[in-house]
Write a protein that holds these residues in place. Structure first.
Motif, PDB file in Angstrom:
ATOM      1  N   HIS A  10      -8.079  23.782  -4.261  1.00 40.38           N
ATOM      2  CA  HIS A  10      -6.923  23.423  -3.459  1.00 40.38           C
ATOM      3  C   HIS A  10      -6.037  24.665  -3.373  1.00 40.38           C
ATOM      4  O   HIS A  10      -5.652  25.217  -4.395  1.00 40.38           O
ATOM      5  CB  HIS A  10      -6.192  22.257  -4.133  1.00 40.38           C
ATOM      6  CG  HIS A  10      -4.989  21.761  -3.398  1.00 40.38           C
ATOM      7  ND1 HIS A  10      -4.360  20.591  -3.746  1.00 40.38           N
ATOM      8  CD2 HIS A  10      -4.291  22.255  -2.344  1.00 40.38           C
ATOM      9  CE1 HIS A  10      -3.334  20.389  -2.939  1.00 40.38           C
ATOM     10  NE2 HIS A  10      -3.263  21.390  -2.086  1.00 40.38           N
ATOM     11  N   VAL A  11      -5.733  25.133  -2.174  1.00 41.32           N
ATOM     12  CA  VAL A  11      -4.999  26.388  -1.994  1.00 41.32           C
ATOM     13  C   VAL A  11      -3.582  26.088  -1.506  1.00 41.32           C
ATOM     14  O   VAL A  11      -3.398  25.422  -0.479  1.00 41.32           O
ATOM     15  CB  VAL A  11      -5.712  27.316  -0.987  1.00 41.32           C
ATOM     16  CG1 VAL A  11      -4.902  28.586  -0.762  1.00 41.32           C
ATOM     17  CG2 VAL A  11      -7.111  27.666  -1.499  1.00 41.32           C
ATOM     18  N   LEU A  12      -2.611  26.566  -2.255  1.00 43.50           N
ATOM     19  CA  LEU A  12      -1.194  26.448  -1.898  1.00 43.50           C
ATOM     20  C   LEU A  12      -0.706  27.844  -1.527  1.00 43.50           C
ATOM     21  O   LEU A  12      -0.624  28.723  -2.382  1.00 43.50           O
ATOM     22  CB  LEU A  12      -0.404  25.903  -3.086  1.00 43.50           C
ATOM     23  CG  LEU A  12       1.074  25.595  -2.876  1.00 43.50           C
ATOM     24  CD1 LEU A  12       1.248  24.378  -1.981  1.00 43.50           C
ATOM     25  CD2 LEU A  12       1.761  25.362  -4.223  1.00 43.50           C
ATOM     26  N   THR A  13      -0.386  28.064  -0.239  1.00 43.52           N
ATOM     27  CA  THR A  13      -0.132  29.431   0.222  1.00 43.52           C
ATOM     28  C   THR A  13       1.291  29.909  -0.029  1.00 43.52           C
ATOM     29  O   THR A  13       1.517  31.098  -0.219  1.00 43.52           O
ATOM     30  CB  THR A  13      -0.405  29.550   1.729  1.00 43.52           C
ATOM     31  OG1 THR A  13       0.553  28.769   2.451  1.00 43.52           O
ATOM     32  CG2 THR A  13      -1.814  29.090   2.060  1.00 43.52           C
ATOM     33  N   GLN A  14       2.283  29.008   0.032  1.00 48.48           N
ATOM     34  CA  GLN A  14       3.704  29.364  -0.023  1.00 48.48           C
ATOM     35  C   GLN A  14       4.102  30.282   1.136  1.00 48.48           C
ATOM     36  O   GLN A  14       5.055  31.051   1.018  1.00 48.48           O
ATOM     37  CB  GLN A  14       4.062  29.998  -1.365  1.00 48.48           C
ATOM     38  CG  GLN A  14       4.009  29.031  -2.539  1.00 48.48           C
ATOM     39  CD  GLN A  14       4.998  27.888  -2.420  1.00 48.48           C
ATOM     40  OE1 GLN A  14       4.664  26.794  -1.978  1.00 48.48           O
ATOM     41  NE2 GLN A  14       6.226  28.138  -2.797  1.00 48.48           N
ATOM     42  N   ASP A  15       3.368  30.222   2.234  1.00 46.48           N
ATOM     43  CA  ASP A  15       3.748  31.015   3.405  1.00 46.48           C
ATOM     44  C   ASP A  15       4.884  30.310   4.150  1.00 46.48           C
ATOM     45  O   ASP A  15       5.342  29.231   3.747  1.00 46.48           O
ATOM     46  CB  ASP A  15       2.542  31.279   4.314  1.00 46.48           C
ATOM     47  CG  ASP A  15       1.973  30.008   4.957  1.00 46.48           C
ATOM     48  OD1 ASP A  15       2.578  28.917   4.824  1.00 46.48           O
ATOM     49  OD2 ASP A  15       0.902  30.095   5.597  1.00 46.48           O
ATOM     50  N   ALA A  16       5.368  30.921   5.227  1.00 45.97           N
ATOM     51  CA  ALA A  16       6.543  30.408   5.929  1.00 45.97           C
ATOM     52  C   ALA A  16       6.321  28.996   6.461  1.00 45.97           C
ATOM     53  O   ALA A  16       7.267  28.204   6.574  1.00 45.97           O
ATOM     54  CB  ALA A  16       6.912  31.348   7.073  1.00 45.97           C
ATOM     55  N   GLU A  17       5.090  28.668   6.797  1.00 44.31           N
ATOM     56  CA  GLU A  17       4.778  27.332   7.313  1.00 44.31           C
ATOM     57  C   GLU A  17       4.441  26.335   6.206  1.00 44.31           C
ATOM     58  O   GLU A  17       4.212  25.157   6.477  1.00 44.31           O
ATOM     59  CB  GLU A  17       3.600  27.400   8.297  1.00 44.31           C
ATOM     60  CG  GLU A  17       3.929  28.044   9.635  1.00 44.31           C
ATOM     61  CD  GLU A  17       4.078  29.556   9.520  1.00 44.31           C
ATOM     62  OE1 GLU A  17       3.383  30.157   8.653  1.00 44.31           O
ATOM     63  OE2 GLU A  17       4.873  30.133  10.273  1.00 44.31           O
ATOM     64  N   GLY A  18       4.378  26.798   4.977  1.00 50.81           N
ATOM     65  CA  GLY A  18       4.062  25.914   3.862  1.00 50.81           C
ATOM     66  C   GLY A  18       2.660  25.351   3.901  1.00 50.81           C
ATOM     67  O   GLY A  18       2.400  24.236   3.444  1.00 50.81           O
ATOM     68  N   ARG A  19       1.718  26.127   4.406  1.00 52.25           N
ATOM     69  CA  ARG A  19       0.355  25.620   4.566  1.00 52.25           C
ATOM     70  C   ARG A  19      -0.374  25.483   3.223  1.00 52.25           C
ATOM     71  O   ARG A  19      -0.186  26.311   2.328  1.00 52.25           O
ATOM     72  CB  ARG A  19      -0.444  26.535   5.498  1.00 52.25           C
ATOM     73  CG  ARG A  19      -0.081  26.357   6.965  1.00 52.25           C
ATOM     74  CD  ARG A  19      -0.794  27.352   7.837  1.00 52.25           C
ATOM     75  NE  ARG A  19      -0.216  28.687   7.705  1.00 52.25           N
ATOM     76  CZ  ARG A  19      -0.232  29.599   8.674  1.00 52.25           C
ATOM     77  NH1 ARG A  19      -0.801  29.327   9.834  1.00 52.25           N
ATOM     78  NH2 ARG A  19       0.301  30.793   8.485  1.00 52.25           N
ATOM     79  N   ASN A 393      -2.657  13.348  -9.235  1.00 45.65           N
ATOM     80  CA  ASN A 393      -1.960  14.385  -8.477  1.00 45.65           C
ATOM     81  C   ASN A 393      -1.614  13.823  -7.095  1.00 45.65           C
ATOM     82  O   ASN A 393      -2.326  14.041  -6.118  1.00 45.65           O
ATOM     83  CB  ASN A 393      -2.839  15.636  -8.356  1.00 45.65           C
ATOM     84  CG  ASN A 393      -2.171  16.716  -7.523  1.00 45.65           C
ATOM     85  OD1 ASN A 393      -0.958  16.704  -7.329  1.00 45.65           O
ATOM     86  ND2 ASN A 393      -2.955  17.650  -7.011  1.00 45.65           N
ATOM     87  N   LEU A 394      -0.500  13.126  -7.032  1.00 41.92           N
ATOM     88  CA  LEU A 394      -0.070  12.493  -5.786  1.00 41.92           C
ATOM     89  C   LEU A 394       0.776  13.435  -4.937  1.00 41.92           C
ATOM     90  O   LEU A 394       0.887  13.250  -3.725  1.00 41.92           O
ATOM     91  CB  LEU A 394       0.726  11.216  -6.094  1.00 41.92           C
ATOM     92  CG  LEU A 394       0.017  10.211  -7.011  1.00 41.92           C
ATOM     93  CD1 LEU A 394       0.914   9.016  -7.297  1.00 41.92           C
ATOM     94  CD2 LEU A 394      -1.302   9.774  -6.403  1.00 41.92           C
ATOM     95  N   ASP A 395       1.380  14.428  -5.576  1.00 40.56           N
ATOM     96  CA  ASP A 395       2.239  15.397  -4.879  1.00 40.56           C
ATOM     97  C   ASP A 395       2.111  16.708  -5.642  1.00 40.56           C
ATOM     98  O   ASP A 395       2.656  16.847  -6.742  1.00 40.56           O
ATOM     99  CB  ASP A 395       3.687  14.899  -4.856  1.00 40.56           C
ATOM    100  CG  ASP A 395       4.626  15.817  -4.085  1.00 40.56           C
ATOM    101  OD1 ASP A 395       4.535  17.052  -4.258  1.00 40.56           O
ATOM    102  OD2 ASP A 395       5.459  15.301  -3.318  1.00 40.56           O
ATOM    103  N   THR A 396       1.410  17.659  -5.069  1.00 41.54           N
ATOM    104  CA  THR A 396       1.092  18.883  -5.802  1.00 41.54           C
ATOM    105  C   THR A 396       2.347  19.663  -6.174  1.00 41.54           C
ATOM    106  O   THR A 396       2.470  20.161  -7.299  1.00 41.54           O
ATOM    107  CB  THR A 396       0.140  19.771  -4.975  1.00 41.54           C
ATOM    108  OG1 THR A 396      -1.057  19.047  -4.721  1.00 41.54           O
ATOM    109  CG2 THR A 396      -0.193  21.046  -5.726  1.00 41.54           C
ATOM    110  N   ALA A 397       3.300  19.788  -5.248  1.00 39.59           N
ATOM    111  CA  ALA A 397       4.517  20.532  -5.549  1.00 39.59           C
ATOM    112  C   ALA A 397       5.281  19.884  -6.699  1.00 39.59           C
ATOM    113  O   ALA A 397       5.753  20.568  -7.618  1.00 39.59           O
ATOM    114  CB  ALA A 397       5.402  20.628  -4.305  1.00 39.59           C
ATOM    115  N   ALA A 398       5.391  18.566  -6.678  1.00 39.19           N
ATOM    116  CA  ALA A 398       6.094  17.857  -7.752  1.00 39.19           C
ATOM    117  C   ALA A 398       5.361  18.025  -9.081  1.00 39.19           C
ATOM    118  O   ALA A 398       5.983  18.194 -10.135  1.00 39.19           O
ATOM    119  CB  ALA A 398       6.230  16.382  -7.398  1.00 39.19           C
ATOM    120  N   ALA A 399       4.030  17.981  -9.038  1.00 40.21           N
ATOM    121  CA  ALA A 399       3.254  18.157 -10.269  1.00 40.21           C
ATOM    122  C   ALA A 399       3.502  19.535 -10.879  1.00 40.21           C
ATOM    123  O   ALA A 399       3.668  19.670 -12.091  1.00 40.21           O
ATOM    124  CB  ALA A 399       1.768  17.955  -9.977  1.00 40.21           C
TER     125      ALA A 399
END
Length: 455
Positions: A10-19, A393-399
């Motif tokens: 699972h890839v979390l980019t943290q780019d401007a679009e939050g992809r 893992n229902l919400d990756t950012a919250a986790a």
């Protein structure tokens, strides 16, 4: 040319679009990211190595905006003391350092940061000025050898401080210029130098202005502690003989701006926050230390409402006893919510940016790191999601913000070089380093007359 493919995670980019990509991949070519996206869309080219990250999250390395690795041997000697009492213990210990002690302390601090997923760190180093070796060289050498992306923010003490730590403006200018020629931009800009005063009552207005002029001449950032507690501002008014607060003093002396990083900032007025915002000064927040010392409850929300660029920090391992930026994210949200009586005061997505993309901007590394984006430096980490405290893992950012820990980090890459694999350092003998650090720390405690603190 060397290529590495992180595949199956699972890839979390943290780019401007939050992809983010549930079935994603990251392709690294030499020291840079070549592709980020869905696994099905990756370029079909041969790769030298495939790293299977099934069940893991791939994300940008974390940005630790302010630490004191030089104080790591004082770990656990501070949480039950006031700030200035704590310094009375830490400074004699640091004064006992020789070159080997400084290098080993810095290496230990770098390894701790890397194992917690912090691929970038700003080391606010203050030290005595021994004959024979510059302590900053030992710090830079450790960062070089550890492979971390590091800045040594060299502190200046000009008056009203322990004589062994003080120097004149001329000495500062000569030493900083020499360091800049040797280290600024070294290792393909992986290493940088910054400067700034340690404590405001160690300075005069002239010292502030001359330090700012030196930073301008050498194109260095200013990095300093600001308004750590109400006691700070009381001492400033007494030492400068007038009713002035620290941010106001910095504005008077030209020491605010986008190339200025202010750490701690616990006791600032609305007017001072406005000054910081109008000058685009960067703020580095370390809530765990503020709470440990009881030096002021960091409100945080006023900084966010003012539109300031904010990064996160751990402060030193002798201050909050760790280098876990996941912990700093959680503390930041909790303190912001409590201070504002508002559960929305600081949300998970914003604090994640403060630890990654916004944190990179705060320390002057924007466009280099902090996001997973083609063309940026390959600074990334993997986090093991298959654990009880991260399931479901229902919400990756919250986790990541509320449940994850630094010990969940499995792999760490900086500049395209894999430094940690499955929590095992690849270029540092961890066992030997820990034994050496334990031995040297106790020797320094004895030399400083502090053995009674660590029986």
């Amino acid at each position: 040319m060397t290529t590495t493919l992180f595949s199956g995670g699972h890839v979390l980019t943290q780019d401007a679009e939050g992809r983010e990509y549930r079935d994603g991949c990251v392709l690294v070519r030499d020291d840079r990211i070549a592709f980020v996206g869905a696994a099905a869309d990756r370029p079909m080219e041969p790769v030298d190595r495939v790293i299977d990250v099934t069940g893991k999250l791939v994300m940008p390395g974390l940005i630790n905006g302010h630490s004191h690795l030089c104080m790591v041997f004082g770990r656990t000697l501070g949480p039950e003391k006031r700030l200035l009492e704590w310094l009375d213990v830490q400074m004699p210990l640091m004064a006992a350092f020789d070159q080997e002690a400084m290098y080993v302390a810095q290496m230990l601090g770098c390894l701790e940061n890397l194992k917690n997923g912090n691929t970038s760190v700003v080391e606010n180093l203050f030290s005595t000025h021994p004959e024979g070796y510059p302590p900053e060289d030992a710090a830079f050498q450790a960062m070089r050898d550890a492979g971390i992306r590091g800045t040594v923010a060299r502190a200046f003490e000009g008056r009203h401080f322990h004589p062994d730590f003080m120097e004149t403006l001329d000495q500062q200018a000569r030493r900083v210029t020499d360091l800049a020629h040797r280290w600024q931009g070294a290792e393909d800009d992986r290493l940088r130098l910054a400067i700034g005063p340690l404590l405001p009552w160690c300075m005069t207005e002239e010292m502030y202005r001359e330090t700012r002029a030196l930073a301008n001449d050498l194109s260095l950032c200013l990095h300093m502690h600001v308004a750590e507690s109400p006691e700070f501002n009381q001492l400033i008014a007494r030492h400068f003989g007038r009713d002035i607060r620290q941010v106001e003093l910095l504005e008077e002396t030209g020491c605010l701006g986008p190339d200025v990083q202010v750490a701690a900032v616990s006791d600032v007025s609305a007017h001072e926050i406005d000054l910081l915002a109008r000058t685009d000064t960067r703020v580095l927040l370390d809530p765990p230390t503020r709470l440990f010392w009881g030096t002021g409850f960091p409100a945080l929300k006023p900084f966010l409402d003012a539109g300031l660029t904010c990064g996160l920090a751990t402060n030193g391992p002798a201050a909050n006893c760790g280098q876990d930026l996941f912990e700093s994210m959680k503390y930041a949200c909790a303190t912001a919510k409590t201070a504002a009586n508002d559960p929305l005061a600081l949300g998970r997505h914003r604090v994640l940016r403060m630890a990654t993309s916004e944190g990179a901007r705060a320390i002057g590394r924007d466009g280099q790191t902090g996001r997973l984006e083609a063309g940026l430096k390959a600074d990334l980490i993997t986090v093991d999601l298959r654990q009880p405290h991260l399931t479901p893992n229902l919400d990756t950012a919250a986790a990541l913000v509320f449940s994850a820990k630094g010990t969940d980090v499995r792999d760490v890459m900086v500049d395209g070089r894999l430094l940690i694999e499955n929590r095992e350092p690849l270029f540092i003998d961890e066992g030997a380093l820990l034994r050496q650090a334990e031995q040297i720390a106790r020797c320094c405690l004895r030399a400083a007359g502090l053995s009674h603190l660590c029986p």
